[in-house]
Design an enzyme around this catalytic site. Sequence first.
Site, PDB file in Angstrom:
ATOM      1  N   PRO A 104      -2.220   4.613   2.893  1.00  0.00           N
ATOM      2  CA  PRO A 104      -3.593   5.093   2.703  1.00  0.00           C
ATOM      3  C   PRO A 104      -4.356   4.127   1.808  1.00  0.00           C
ATOM      4  O   PRO A 104      -3.891   3.761   0.731  1.00  0.00           O
ATOM      5  CB  PRO A 104      -3.402   6.453   2.016  1.00  0.00           C
ATOM      6  N   MET A 105      -5.544   3.701   2.274  1.00  0.00           N
ATOM      7  CA  MET A 105      -6.381   2.776   1.501  1.00  0.00           C
ATOM      8  C   MET A 105      -7.823   3.274   1.548  1.00  0.00           C
ATOM      9  O   MET A 105      -8.361   3.525   2.630  1.00  0.00           O
ATOM     10  CB  MET A 105      -6.286   1.361   2.068  1.00  0.00           C
ATOM     11  N   GLN A 132      -3.729  12.854   2.156  1.00  0.00           N
ATOM     12  CA  GLN A 132      -3.395  12.526   0.773  1.00  0.00           C
ATOM     13  C   GLN A 132      -4.465  13.058  -0.171  1.00  0.00           C
ATOM     14  O   GLN A 132      -5.652  12.807   0.015  1.00  0.00           O
ATOM     15  CB  GLN A 132      -3.258  11.019   0.570  1.00  0.00           C
ATOM     16  N   CYS A 190      -2.546   5.651  -7.621  1.00  0.00           N
ATOM     17  CA  CYS A 190      -3.801   4.886  -7.658  1.00  0.00           C
ATOM     18  C   CYS A 190      -4.033   4.318  -9.052  1.00  0.00           C
ATOM     19  O   CYS A 190      -4.052   5.055 -10.038  1.00  0.00           O
ATOM     20  CB  CYS A 190      -4.984   5.750  -7.240  1.00  0.00           C
ATOM     21  N   LYS A 208       3.365   9.809  -3.536  1.00  0.00           N
ATOM     22  CA  LYS A 208       3.404   8.347  -3.619  1.00  0.00           C
ATOM     23  C   LYS A 208       3.273   7.982  -5.091  1.00  0.00           C
ATOM     24  O   LYS A 208       2.324   8.394  -5.762  1.00  0.00           O
ATOM     25  CB  LYS A 208       2.266   7.724  -2.811  1.00  0.00           C
ATOM     26  N   ASN A 266       7.200   0.333  -0.512  1.00  0.00           N
ATOM     27  CA  ASN A 266       5.847  -0.192  -0.337  1.00  0.00           C
ATOM     28  C   ASN A 266       5.638  -1.339  -1.312  1.00  0.00           C
ATOM     29  O   ASN A 266       6.060  -1.259  -2.462  1.00  0.00           O
ATOM     30  CB  ASN A 266       4.842   0.939  -0.580  1.00  0.00           C
ATOM     31  N   GLY A 267       5.001  -2.428  -0.854  1.00  0.00           N
ATOM     32  CA  GLY A 267       4.680  -3.523  -1.763  1.00  0.00           C
ATOM     33  C   GLY A 267       5.148  -4.875  -1.285  1.00  0.00           C
ATOM     34  O   GLY A 267       6.342  -5.087  -1.062  1.00  0.00           O
ATOM     35  N   ASP A 268       4.199  -5.804  -1.090  1.00  0.00           N
ATOM     36  CA  ASP A 268       4.490  -7.191  -0.721  1.00  0.00           C
ATOM     37  C   ASP A 268       5.187  -7.328   0.625  1.00  0.00           C
ATOM     38  O   ASP A 268       6.048  -8.194   0.796  1.00  0.00           O
ATOM     39  CB  ASP A 268       5.342  -7.876  -1.807  1.00  0.00           C
ATOM     40  N   ARG A 296      -2.063  -3.650   2.353  1.00  0.00           N
ATOM     41  CA  ARG A 296      -2.865  -4.859   2.476  1.00  0.00           C
ATOM     42  C   ARG A 296      -2.337  -5.817   3.537  1.00  0.00           C
ATOM     43  O   ARG A 296      -3.105  -6.575   4.133  1.00  0.00           O
ATOM     44  CB  ARG A 296      -2.957  -5.558   1.115  1.00  0.00           C
TER      45      ARG A 296
END
Length: 313
Positions: free
Chosen positions: A12-13, A66, A96, A135, A196-198, A221
Amino acid sequence: MLEAMIDLRLAPMAAVTNTPFRLICRECGAGPLTNEELDARALLQGSARTVEMTRFLPEERPIAMQLLGSDPDVLAEAARRLEAAGADAIDLNMGCPVAKIVSKGQGAALMRDPLGAAVILRTMRKAISVRFTVKIRGGWDDEHLNAVEVAQMAEAEGVDAITVHPRTRSQRFTGKAPWTIIKDVVEAVRIPVTGNGDVRSMAEARQMVAATGCVSVMIGRGALGSPWIFDEAFDALSPEDQRAYKARIIARHCELIRTHYREKYALIQMKKHLAWYTEGLGHAARCRAEIFQTRTPDEVWQVFQTYWEAPGS
């Protein structure tokens, strides 16, 4: 020997993970979807913008909603309403890092008070019967790496699954995501953990699963301007077929944007996403500059196509 399929999910962004982008990622192979964060209090107050953000199409299911907030009763009532409206799962945002969010005690700020967060999770869990997830981040800062503690607390309060972004709140999106924190959480709880991440490629998703033992990978991203990251078959395509695939997806995405939004907001969304889609194009910086000068959806599409079709792109 064929490699096992990986459960890849779209993160979610804010202002990004809307219906058109969720649909295009699903069409590329993304698994369960999550909408952009919803302010629980704004939802209860009937904010038109927030209510609009709760809408989704049947083909997006299963989809999680979310929520963002800090008041247990407000969050529980918002979750109850979203379940009644058809949400397949409710996710609580405890990660966040944005200043205006954490200043209200929301998002990653919840990790500073595990006992208070436990009350929130307990109250929300009692309010809904659908799948309930959270999250989280690695912690608030390097002196307070409490992802394992918070994950164990969440499991004890009846949460069904956890997504871990291992950077701390103070890191925000800088530096390298320490995947060892995801591994620590996986080993500390019995419920499913999503990493999650990279992750910006299928190969990196496989590396995360191998390194941490997480059951699924959430990509944020890394999917911007590259929704084909969710397609297991994409990397095996020839360069010509990859380019044709990209052209089809980009056109489809813009079609979805124009179908779902009025011209003014469609223009904003097309500018944003077409700017991301310029990655790898010849003269990409010049293309982006021209994109942000356009005034209509037709004009922004024409600018992008001019650069897309240019020799060497």
